[in-house]
Scaffold this active site. Sequence first.
Site, PDB file in Angstrom:
ATOM      1  N   ILE A 488       0.845  -1.190   0.000  1.00 30.22           N
ATOM      2  CA  ILE A 488       0.000   0.000   0.000  1.00 30.22           C
ATOM      3  C   ILE A 488       0.883   1.243   0.000  1.00 30.22           C
ATOM      4  O   ILE A 488       1.627   1.478   0.953  1.00 30.22           O
ATOM      5  CB  ILE A 488      -0.915   0.024   1.244  1.00 30.22           C
ATOM      6  CG1 ILE A 488      -1.679  -1.301   1.380  1.00 30.22           C
ATOM      7  CG2 ILE A 488      -1.865   1.205   1.177  1.00 30.22           C
ATOM      8  CD1 ILE A 488      -2.526  -1.659   0.204  1.00 30.22           C
ATOM      9  N   ASP A 532     -19.903  28.535 -24.443  1.00 33.03           N
ATOM     10  CA  ASP A 532     -20.722  29.640 -24.921  1.00 33.03           C
ATOM     11  C   ASP A 532     -19.959  30.392 -26.002  1.00 33.03           C
ATOM     12  O   ASP A 532     -18.725  30.360 -26.046  1.00 33.03           O
ATOM     13  CB  ASP A 532     -21.024  30.615 -23.777  1.00 33.03           C
ATOM     14  CG  ASP A 532     -22.225  30.160 -22.954  1.00 33.03           C
ATOM     15  OD1 ASP A 532     -23.019  29.372 -23.470  1.00 33.03           O
ATOM     16  OD2 ASP A 532     -22.350  30.594 -21.804  1.00 33.03           O
TER      17      ASP A 532
END
Length: 1187
Positions: A488, A532
């Site tokens: 880990i 836009d």
Amino acid sequence: MSRSSTIEIQSIIDGKASIEHQIDIHVNDLFGIKENRQALSLENVLAGLQYVVDYRLRGGRLPNLDFELMKRLCEGLLLNMSYMEGGLLKRKMTPDANKAFILFGEFMEEVEEFRLAVREKNISSLYHALKLHRRCRKDVDPTVKQSAVAIIYMLTNWFPQFSDWHELVKNEEQGDVEKVIKEFTNVIKKPKMPPLKGVALPPPSLYFDRDVTRVLKMFRTSLTEGLPKSEIPLLLDHYGPNQLPKPPKISIFNMLLNQLKDFMVLILIAATIVTAALSDFKDMGVLLFVIVLNTIIGFTQEYKATKALEALQKLSVPKAQVVRDGQQMVIDSSQLVPGDIVVLEEGDAVPADVRIVECSHLEVIESILTGESLPVNKDTKKIWTATRHHPLGECKGNAFMSTTIARGRGKGVVVRTGSDTEIGKISAAITSVKQVKTPIQRKLSKLGKWLVLLAFVLCILVVIIGVAYRHDPIKMVFIGLSLAVSVIPEGLVAVTTVTMAIGVRRMAKRSAIVRTLPAVETLGSVTVICSDKTGTLTEGKMGPIELWIANDSLYTFTEPTSMDPNDGGILFIPSRYNRKNFESHEDSIKSLQKLENSGPQEISKNLQNLPSHLMTALMISNLCNNSSVIKDKDGEWKGVGDPTEVGLLLAAQKGGFSKNYWEKDCGFTKIHEKAFDSERKLMSVVYEIKDSTSLSLGHSKSAKLVLAKGAPEQLLRKCTRHLPNIVSTETDLPFDLIFGEKEGFQPNELSDKFVDIVSKQSSRMASRGLRILGLAFKIVYDDDTFSSPISSNDSEKNLDTSTNNPLFDENDLIFVGLIGLIDPPKKAVKESIRKCKEAGIQVIMITGDHIATATAIAKDIGIIEPGDPNKNLSILGAEFDMLSEQAIKELKPFPSVFARVSPDNKLKIVQTLQNLGNSVAMTGDGVNDAPAIKASDIGIAMGISGTEITKQAADIVLANDDFSTIVIAVEEGRQVFDNILKFIVYLLSCNGAEIILMFLCAIINTELPFTTIMILFANIIADVPPAMSLGIEPAEGDIMRRKPRNPKSGVLNAYTTLILLVQATVMALATFGVYKIGLSIENLDLIDAQSLAFATLITMQLFQGFLSRTLNESFFKTPFFGNKWMIIGVFGSFAALVIGIYIPGVNDWFSLKPVPILGWAKIAICLILLIIFSEIGKVFGRRLRDK
């Protein structure tokens, strides 16, 4: 039930499904058929629908069909029934448009759900689609006229909101319609419709296109009496309470708990427990610190995200003043219903969406919706509009829930309440959007699961092998747990968080403010950017591009949007094609040919040298105008007023004339104005002119100029003459052309030939995406007319003093020319679009503008490539609404431009792209954009023009409203993920080397090279510092030339996994060789051999940090000093290694001994082997990646 009855019912169900399937196919075929996107013709598709009506529906055979299908069909028929053909003054409906019109009426008669779809339409949408005045002219086919009367009958008798047909036709166009109604009223079949389900009450809508008296009548209310109290319960039951939808509340405890549920965090918690069991409290402390840090950051981000919902909840208004049963009272605003008359006074918050029915100097602050801080003047006038959804800021006859009355007072009739209000719809959309994990969260979670599985398997195997070799089981369990912990990468979460935080800082310096931390990385996986147009891709201001004048002269403008009076000018463009169909004087032809031979010529900014036609056009642009250009306190020139009018003012400014020249130097005095409105599509002003030194009129007679501008088609209808084509001489005065008294200067009669020329020029300009306005004037002599001078700041009362003077009417005008304006693209946008294409990112333009304008801009900046069939599709929002979900998925290509879109369209576009497997970034500024921004993978709000709610809903806010900043942010996002990937590969290769080494020794029953404390020490000094340094690694040169990562793929792919395994294996085998040689050949003590192995592996791991700076290119192509923090981190960790080996006391604590010089020579050889195999691995990896 009998078997025959069952078969009959099943037959009806099957028949309905078959008909709906047929209609669905026809509706999909209607998409883009006018642009020949389909193999079928519109005539064939309409014939198919006509067959369905004639043989499957007529006579009530199947009165009920799917509502969503009928909505799409209604949209398709409305769109296709509005097409016209012919010149500006000869426009008529196409035959196919008339067929669609007839079908519209037939479906409305036969299918209840179609009627429900029509019921949802506003009157402006129906007006512009039905075009009843054009279908009731003398030359129209009687069948079409009869259908028009039938449709009028159905609309006015079945729908309360359409009960007055006059509202479907403009005042001046009602004569023909009235005649046709009288002609066919007794002829048409008057269908009897079964009653609609529910109460026949007007649907919630703004009704800005309805007259005040009509709105009051629709809602059966009175301005003085209001609604009767007895009707309130029924209306509440029908419309529901006036309450905003409540979002689900998440407690602070649950927010904290959500952070601990993350899979990677759960792994860290498990690792913390294991290290505690191993009595390694130091490593446990480090792990706990990482968990707490991640929890705090995640909690902060989630807490911020809830602010958008809280902001919406604060917008509800608790009380309202209302008139009921003739009495004014204060009630709980939740009890408001459509039809209530509310009283609006200064300082009040508007309790619902209302239609203003009475006002006195009423001004409303609508910044919550529009972002504009200045109050908006309100009035009671109705608005005609061609758009499907009128911009909120232009709804002068409405006031919206939660906005504030800044000044004045008024009354309004409630038209929308609760979830139907503008704020309510946004609140419902935002709260309904499910929170989804970002790509990096999904990928790390997936990686974590694999690591946990690997750790578990390794732990079990090590214990089994150790016990098989008769080692102490307890010892083997602890060794297995140590290996599991080493699998880990405990530094992963911390380094990921820090790397993204550093990315946030970098982006903030480049005008991109990140509100949610994972958004930094998510940007790097974006496959589509929906942007836009206005203000993001374009400059957000109108500028003049072309001016065509009646003498067939063409002019263009330089620096069209610059507000500085000293910038830019006007160029005459010689162009034979502009004159080939126009009769010109021979002298004019010769003079123009001289100009043609020399190319475009700059026009002097001098009245004496200015062509008279051009001067006339510039005068109209300047004076028929209420805008201004001013210099602010910072010395910047800014336009004040309507952007189109500012553009016209700039046209005159480029010619060298300001409004002051006409009003002060020439003595022009404004005495009357007829403001522009969307019904007339015209504006006119009247100026009184007197003889002056500047004018040199040559007579003392007072004159008045009526100046007009507007839509070319509407303006031409008001014109009877046009300017003549003359050649000026030195003796001509500038105003001779305007007064038309001199020989040869009189205007010519308007002819069909001239109108055709104007029509062609208008079409040519329109094809370039220009916004076109016609210019005209007339001169009036009337000494008896009473008029009083006014200024642009005068009140509306003064403006009306001379409206009764028929000489000022907009008729008998002299046509001057056409001017084309456009909001041009920003200079850096084209390059940014090119970068996006190189990066494999599709840019989609979404705009409320006309499709021709949007397409022209898209071609200019490279969004649309005419030669590329995959990037040349533009569609209307209404067309998108027509398509089924399946048809949308099968769109090839997917549209690059969406024009005339609604907020609902935006949300649907985002969801469609996501369903197609894309990671979508969506930009927006208005409050209506918030749902789409919230639903997208990356919501981007405009910092300058954006509303506060939109910013709250967004992940990123652009401080400069510039598309180029989005591209910069994408590059930063890719760099962040690149660096996260690099340190994941680094951490896993280092930890993998430890695992392979330990596992190899366990298999052959060799004493393990590392103790538990050594493994934990290695993880501390070798994992975190180099990994943190990789988090701030500069971007690689080709980062924006790579294709986007697949949003669904894992964090590791085949290529990175190969590199990881090669490097881990080389480090493990090299260390194993050194360790085994030391034990078996050199007969070293176990601690000496372990110390040598430890020094070998840690040194190789630290050097691996340099190799991990690039996963694709050669180590030798990466500048060694390109990342100073890597040098500091590696040498700092190496110093810790040396201290741990050589410093007495410290080395005893770690069970280590000093390494001799010969040992370091062996380590150097191992480093060379690591470089060689790493480079070989990258070569094969690149080949695999390229395939």
